[in-house]
Design a protein around this motif. Sequence first.
Motif, short mmCIF file in Angstrom:
data_model
loop_
_atom_site.label_atom_id
_atom_site.label_comp_id
_atom_site.label_asym_id
_atom_site.label_seq_id
_atom_site.Cartn_x
_atom_site.Cartn_y
_atom_site.Cartn_z
N HIS A 1109 -6.26 -7.35 -11.75
CA HIS A 1109 -5.02 -7.50 -10.99
C HIS A 1109 -5.01 -6.54 -9.81
O HIS A 1109 -4.63 -6.91 -8.68
CB HIS A 1109 -3.81 -7.24 -11.87
CG HIS A 1109 -3.61 -8.26 -12.94
ND1 HIS A 1109 -2.41 -8.42 -13.61
CD2 HIS A 1109 -4.44 -9.19 -13.46
CE1 HIS A 1109 -2.51 -9.40 -14.50
NE2 HIS A 1109 -3.75 -9.87 -14.43
N LYS A 1110 -5.43 -5.31 -10.06
CA LYS A 1110 -5.43 -4.28 -9.02
C LYS A 1110 -6.34 -4.67 -7.86
O LYS A 1110 -5.98 -4.58 -6.68
CB LYS A 1110 -5.87 -2.96 -9.64
CG LYS A 1110 -5.92 -1.77 -8.68
CD LYS A 1110 -6.27 -0.51 -9.44
CE LYS A 1110 -6.41 0.68 -8.51
NZ LYS A 1110 -7.53 0.55 -7.58
N LEU A 1111 -7.54 -5.12 -8.18
CA LEU A 1111 -8.49 -5.51 -7.13
C LEU A 1111 -7.96 -6.70 -6.33
O LEU A 1111 -8.15 -6.79 -5.11
CB LEU A 1111 -9.84 -5.86 -7.76
CG LEU A 1111 -10.61 -4.68 -8.37
CD1 LEU A 1111 -11.86 -5.18 -9.09
CD2 LEU A 1111 -10.98 -3.65 -7.31
N PHE A 1112 -7.31 -7.62 -7.04
CA PHE A 1112 -6.75 -8.79 -6.36
C PHE A 1112 -5.68 -8.36 -5.36
O PHE A 1112 -5.67 -8.81 -4.21
CB PHE A 1112 -6.15 -9.76 -7.38
CG PHE A 1112 -5.49 -10.96 -6.77
CD1 PHE A 1112 -6.23 -12.06 -6.40
CD2 PHE A 1112 -4.11 -10.98 -6.55
CE1 PHE A 1112 -5.62 -13.18 -5.83
CE2 PHE A 1112 -3.50 -12.08 -5.98
CZ PHE A 1112 -4.26 -13.18 -5.63
N MET A 1113 -4.77 -7.48 -5.76
CA MET A 1113 -3.69 -7.04 -4.87
C MET A 1113 -4.23 -6.24 -3.69
O MET A 1113 -3.75 -6.38 -2.56
CB MET A 1113 -2.67 -6.22 -5.66
CG MET A 1113 -1.84 -7.05 -6.63
SD MET A 1113 -0.52 -6.13 -7.42
CE MET A 1113 -1.46 -5.11 -8.56
N GLU A 1114 -5.24 -5.40 -3.93
CA GLU A 1114 -5.81 -4.62 -2.82
C GLU A 1114 -6.49 -5.53 -1.81
O GLU A 1114 -6.37 -5.33 -0.59
CB GLU A 1114 -6.78 -3.58 -3.38
CG GLU A 1114 -6.09 -2.48 -4.17
CD GLU A 1114 -7.08 -1.51 -4.81
OE1 GLU A 1114 -8.30 -1.78 -4.74
OE2 GLU A 1114 -6.64 -0.50 -5.38
N ASP A 1115 -7.20 -6.50 -2.31
CA ASP A 1115 -7.86 -7.45 -1.40
C ASP A 1115 -6.81 -8.22 -0.58
O ASP A 1115 -6.98 -8.42 0.63
CB ASP A 1115 -8.70 -8.44 -2.22
CG ASP A 1115 -9.38 -9.48 -1.35
OD1 ASP A 1115 -10.23 -9.10 -0.52
OD2 ASP A 1115 -9.05 -10.67 -1.49
N LEU A 1116 -5.72 -8.61 -1.22
CA LEU A 1116 -4.66 -9.33 -0.52
C LEU A 1116 -3.99 -8.44 0.53
O LEU A 1116 -3.70 -8.88 1.65
CB LEU A 1116 -3.62 -9.84 -1.52
CG LEU A 1116 -2.43 -10.61 -0.93
CD1 LEU A 1116 -2.91 -11.87 -0.21
CD2 LEU A 1116 -1.43 -10.97 -2.02
N ALA A 1117 -3.77 -7.16 0.19
CA ALA A 1117 -3.13 -6.24 1.14
C ALA A 1117 -3.99 -6.07 2.39
O ALA A 1117 -3.46 -6.05 3.52
CB ALA A 1117 -2.90 -4.88 0.47
N ILE A 1118 -5.29 -5.95 2.24
CA ILE A 1118 -6.18 -5.82 3.40
C ILE A 1118 -6.14 -7.09 4.25
O ILE A 1118 -6.09 -7.04 5.48
CB ILE A 1118 -7.62 -5.51 2.93
CG1 ILE A 1118 -7.67 -4.10 2.33
CG2 ILE A 1118 -8.61 -5.64 4.08
CD1 ILE A 1118 -8.99 -3.75 1.68
N LYS A 1119 -6.13 -8.24 3.59
CA LYS A 1119 -6.06 -9.50 4.34
C LYS A 1119 -4.73 -9.63 5.08
O LYS A 1119 -4.67 -10.18 6.19
CB LYS A 1119 -6.25 -10.68 3.38
CG LYS A 1119 -7.70 -10.92 2.96
CD LYS A 1119 -7.81 -12.19 2.11
CE LYS A 1119 -9.27 -12.61 1.90
NZ LYS A 1119 -10.04 -11.67 1.10
N LEU A 1120 -3.65 -9.14 4.49
CA LEU A 1120 -2.35 -9.18 5.17
C LEU A 1120 -2.35 -8.31 6.42
O LEU A 1120 -1.83 -8.71 7.48
CB LEU A 1120 -1.24 -8.72 4.21
CG LEU A 1120 -0.85 -9.71 3.11
CD1 LEU A 1120 -0.03 -9.03 2.02
CD2 LEU A 1120 -0.06 -10.89 3.69
N LEU A 1121 -2.95 -7.11 6.33
CA LEU A 1121 -3.03 -6.24 7.51
C LEU A 1121 -3.92 -6.86 8.58
O LEU A 1121 -3.63 -6.75 9.78
CB LEU A 1121 -3.56 -4.87 7.10
CG LEU A 1121 -2.59 -4.01 6.27
CD1 LEU A 1121 -3.30 -2.76 5.74
CD2 LEU A 1121 -1.39 -3.60 7.12
#
Length: 1596
Positions: A1109-1121
């Motif tokens: 879950h953590k890796l998924f959210m971090e990857d999504l946060a980078i894509k959002l930026l």
Amino acid sequence: MEWVLAEALLSQSRDPRALLGALCQGEASAERVETLRFLLQRLEDEEARGSGGAGALPEAAREVAAGYLVPLLRSLRRRPEGGPDPSLQPRHRRRVLRAAGAALHSCVRLAGRPQLAAALAEEALRDLLAGWRAPGAEAAVEVLAAVGPCLRPRDDGPLLERVAGAAVALALGGGGDGDEAGPAEDAAALVAGRLLPVLVQCGGAALWAVWGGLAAPGVSPGSGRVEEKLLVLSALAEKLLPEPGGDRARGAREAGPDARRCWRFWRTVQAGLGQADALTRKRARYLLQRAVEVSAELGADCTCGPQEGNGPSLFWWSEKKKDELLKFWENYILIMETLEGNQIHVIKPVLPKVNNLFEYAVSEENGCWLFHSSWHMCIYKRMFESENKILTKEGVIHFLELYETKILPFSPEFSEFIIGPLMDALSESSLYSRSPGQPIGSCSPLGLKLQKFLVTYISLLPEEIKSSFLLKFIRKMTSRHWCAVPILFLSKALANVPRYKALGIDGLLALRDVIHCTMITHQILLRGAAQCYLLQTAMNLLDVEKVSLSDVSTFLMSLRQEESLGRGTSLWTELCDWLRVNESYFKPSPTCSSIGLHKTSLNAYVKSLVQEYVKSSAWERENCFMPDWFEAKLVSLMVLLAVDVEGMKTQYGGKQRTENVLRIFLDPLLDVLMKFGTNAYMPLLKTDRCLQLLLKLLNTCRLKGSSAQDDEVSTVLQNFVMSTTESISEFILRRLTMNELNSVSDLDRCHLYLMVLTELINLHLKVGWKRGNPIWRVISLLKNASIQHLQEMDSGQEPTLGSQIQRVVSMAALAMVCEAIDQKPELQLDSLHAGPLESFLSSLQLNQTLQKPHAEEQSSYAHPSECSSVLEESSSSQGWGKIVAQYIHDQWVCLSFLLKKYHTLIPTTGSEILEPFLPSVQMPIRTLQSALEALTVLSSDQVLPVFHCLKVLVPKLLTSSESLCIESFDMAWKIISSLSNTQLIFWPNLKAFVQFVFDNKVLTIAAKIKGQAYFKIKEIMYKIIEMSAIKTGVFNTLISYCCQSWIVSASNVSQGSLSSAKNYSELILEACIFGTVFRRDQSTKREDHYVRICAIKFLCLLDGSNMSHKLFMEDLAIKLLDKDELVSKSKKRYYVNSLQHRVKNRVWQTLLVLFPRLDQNFLNGIIDRIFQAGFTNNQASIKYFIEWIIILILHKFPQFLPKFWDCFSYGEENLKTSICTFLAVLSHLDIITQNIPEKKLILKQALIVVLQWCFNHNFSVRLYALVALKKLWTVCKVLSVEEFDALTPVIESSLHQVESMHGAGNAKKNWQRIQEHFFFATFHPLEDYCLETIFYILPRLSGLIEDEWITIDKFTRFTDVPLDAGFQWYLSQTQLSKLKPGDWSQQDIGSNLVEADNQAEWTDVQKKIIPWNSHVPDLDLELLFQDRAARLGKSISRLIVVASLIDKPTNLGGLCRTCEVFGASVLVIGSLQCISDKQFQHLSVSAEQWLPLVEVKPPQLIDYLQQKKTEGYTIIGVEQTAKSLDLTQYCFPEKSLLLLGNEREGIPANLIQQLDVCVEIPQQGIIRSLNVHVSGALLIWEYTRQQLLSHGDNKP
């Protein structure tokens, strides 16, 4: 100039005969004939003064007329334009005609022989009557115009009358149908401008003949001749209206016509005011203005007659009420003039004057009309037909508000106007858009006003008028194809009209036509709502004594029950109550009368309806057609309505009462159904009709809503049906298995039988499944019989039609059994071990094409007459193809059942084969290939079972047969994309497609092997997102399915559960930022929010302690930026509520949701990017989100404070106003330091930073710094930090200075506002952290458009992705949610506008200058400039503007407009081609149509200027030279020619030598020169100003 030429000729010789003879010799050029005219006019003047040769001159004139002019005019009449004579081309021909006509006029006067004039007139009249559309008609008109004034009114009266009659007929349409353009139109315009004014000057019989032709009944305003008639009327206005003043004899004045007294004249004027042509409207306004002026000057009473009904005359005048009348007509004309501008800011201040017109128009004493109401309608018609849609909307709203403040007397014109122009205007959907600030879902303001207006207006109508008005109103709704939104609001307005017995059978039929014809293509929800309103209209307005229950039931059948009239809805209850109240008043129905019942009760009607329906006539012949479903729907609807009406009549009795009533109605049907199993000879038509009625009863009976479980009617009906189950099921079993279905038409019966069987199965499942019930036995027998039939027919014998039909029927029956078993596990007939059904289905030859039987075999099964056409159609290639497609579809339904049941037996490789042997299951590659083949064979509405099979097969074969699976993806997507406009089958297919392509197993395997399938899935994903931009709800299906499947997988596996989701994080990213920008007038139901809600709720379920879950959210946060940076770099326009603004807003909303699950290590890698976003130029809402997330990061991880302080060191030039973002963060330093024990160093650093910015030159930066300083200093005071004593004087003085600012200027106001702003006064970064603040409160307070507000109830209603019971941060617990939106920097906008709009009537309004004399048409493009200007109603100007050197169309267009406005005589340009340029036309606004344009190319300018010098013009250059004169000191000669230079090079040196003078404009600035258009405009105005002054001084 002409006078000088004539004097020069006479000075050479005083013998007129010699001079005239010399001019009459040689070629008849335009110049020669014009010179002859000049000389004859000069001689005529001398003759009038008595100084001419008395004997020689008349004879010479007669010789010129007879020997030269008359032959010349005859030749012109007989030679078409562009004829063989090259010397008389069309351009010169008209000049010759005009000059010859004028010369002939002078000759006739000089000759002194009236007989000559009469003879010439007779000849010209014959030519005119002989060829209306011949080119020679123009020459005949010129002759008549020349000799007309010389005719004697008394002696030549009959001739004058005939000429007048012919002239009027030609002017009003050439005596024909008027549809042909060309010479006739030119001749008609010439008659109106030249001949008719001459004739009316003769007075007497000619004048009355002209007036009689104009006022004749045959020429009505509706005949299509309004434009031509107004052209003539405006040209003759001075003679057709009385002449005020003067000392002429009263008898002469009374002898002339008075157009004011003719009602046809006023109807023509009114029709002209509403014409599309601007010039026609202008002529109508001129006539109205002139009539009012004449009436005021005459001072005598006048009435237009005859009066229409009891209302006022179309026009009347009374000297006693002169002031009121003048005020009314002045306001009226001002309004009509202002409406010509089409500019809402000019027109809106004038609208209150329309209210004044109504006050003047209605008598205060008796409440009657003083002015004819049709005048008011002209104003609204003009507004409704405006090109400006905003003006149209204002006009419609103004009209609908009439009865809110005043009560107007009844007028037939009002009713006709409402049915006509108003309803035409209401058909525009854009009028119903929401007003700014209205929340989504609220009713259109115009819709509410329409509703209120219609209710009020109908209540005020006389009783005898109401019925006819309402009927016309409803029929108007059927007269055109209305859009969905207008018809919805019109229906709603009708539904709110109070109950009144207004409509009979005609009204009911009209309402039905609205539903059938108007709304057939409308969007389902809008169409359903309109149907509900139309039913309410019928119940409110129907006179039940004029209609029968049969009529009502037929009308109810036009309503779609699934869209509007569903049982259990409030509308159903309202209908039942209406039937209960009125059932004894209906007109007797034909059905009741035919069986001897003359009662009109609902029960009697329904009972007879069922009896007639079930009864089979002895004479009725059997045929192969299935009965139409209409009658079954009607009977079932009326039965259930009657039962529910009975339920309303009594509060007691309960189930027993319901059972008794229902049995009374359905006894005939139940009796027949009970005999199905025993009576083998029952007519086929009767069985079909009974089964149809049974199905419709069950379907219609189902309640909509939560009370379905307690419905007694449904329970009793189900019990009745279950009692007939055995009989019905035996009948169906016999029909399906005993080879009784053997024709093509029997396939429809097969479908009916299977639907009934499915309903029976569902009923038995509701009450509990028992092995002993008859349906169990029927299913088992049906299954075995169907398998046996299909096996027997594979024997290879030549197929017959009967055998092929039976094969299709057996496969359809098997498909039904499989679907029933698949959906109802209770029906499992066998264990998991493969039985006969499974073995047979697994061995089926898939996609087998049924061989079409021979035609002679088909005919043996066909009935001789009834079925031949059906068989011919069905046995065609297309007809038989549909049968085969259905057969293949049923095969895949069975196989889908088989694959689902035995999916565990499907091998992933070809080597594994288990017992029992099931080929279709254990050989999946072959089955998948067959599925691909089926997708190419089946139509798009039959592929659903194939998709279901692919869902089972693809996960098993993706690893071993990737290319085959990719092919299935492509073929399936091709089908889905082709279905995008087919609503009924699109959504089930899309759902099935998503389930097999985005199956979690498929996604996991594709991501693991990273082959072509992985990229194909992503390609399809983006295509679905692209489709969702134009088809709402597509993305919802995809994101909802994926999130649900990932949630299930996450709950089943503790670690690595979201590994596959991480590979498709772009899907969540696109969902988080999804949303289409719609125009305001697109009032579609949008569910785009649910895409984002689904993604956000999915993210809320993720656990930060779970590594996947953590890796998924971090990857999504980078894509959002990354997405935010990409949008920031986009070159597209970035404005408030643009798509870029919304996307960035959604990015930061999602980052805020993710923040609590992000740890320090990850934030350390992205903190710089977050700070960098703060430096970007952002809209207000995004600034708040960035500031909020920075505050939360610094509060949770104070370790990032040093990096935060670095943000203030970037340099003032780099920071600009973006420093306000970081100053706003500092204002919440108390929250940031909440968990820090030692706050002194941080506060000191903050104070030092803020003080630097308190003295910034930018006002906004100072305000932000000061508000941060004030909040920081408050914290310091609370902590009582002694180290800050040194800063105390500076801080206290700064705060004191800003608090004690003097005056009431913007600086002080803005200081107060920024302190009261929600972000500094109310917002708490920690306590307000919740979904409601992120997605609703903050977007609302920051001025984001309502489309972006997501209310919290939408999160709770969306249950596809549930949240944990412990999830607490839904709602905001602070006062923030109660604040009203408003940005401190935007408060001043609009304050003055509000005050202005509240004024009842503006003291002064903008008015465009309209020259009233511009009513005569442009008859000749080649007229002399002075003559043309006079005809256009402008002063005779001698100014010529030469712009041949100018290149740019914009400058030329502006100059053209300026020249026309100030009355220049001509504009000279380098090429006439430029007038067709769009940029020229945009600036000229049609001025080129009213200004003479001459083409002189730049190389020809020297010759042109020299020519003008010889004509007496002063050549003036607009240029800065050594000898140029100051414009303010120069006095323009009357005959001036302005030469303008090129935009870049000015006036060339060779042309400067041709100038008489150079004029320059005095300048005060630094720039060297003005734009050439501006320079020209200044000189043109100065010339005009000087001429106006000089003419004013010369007036006596």
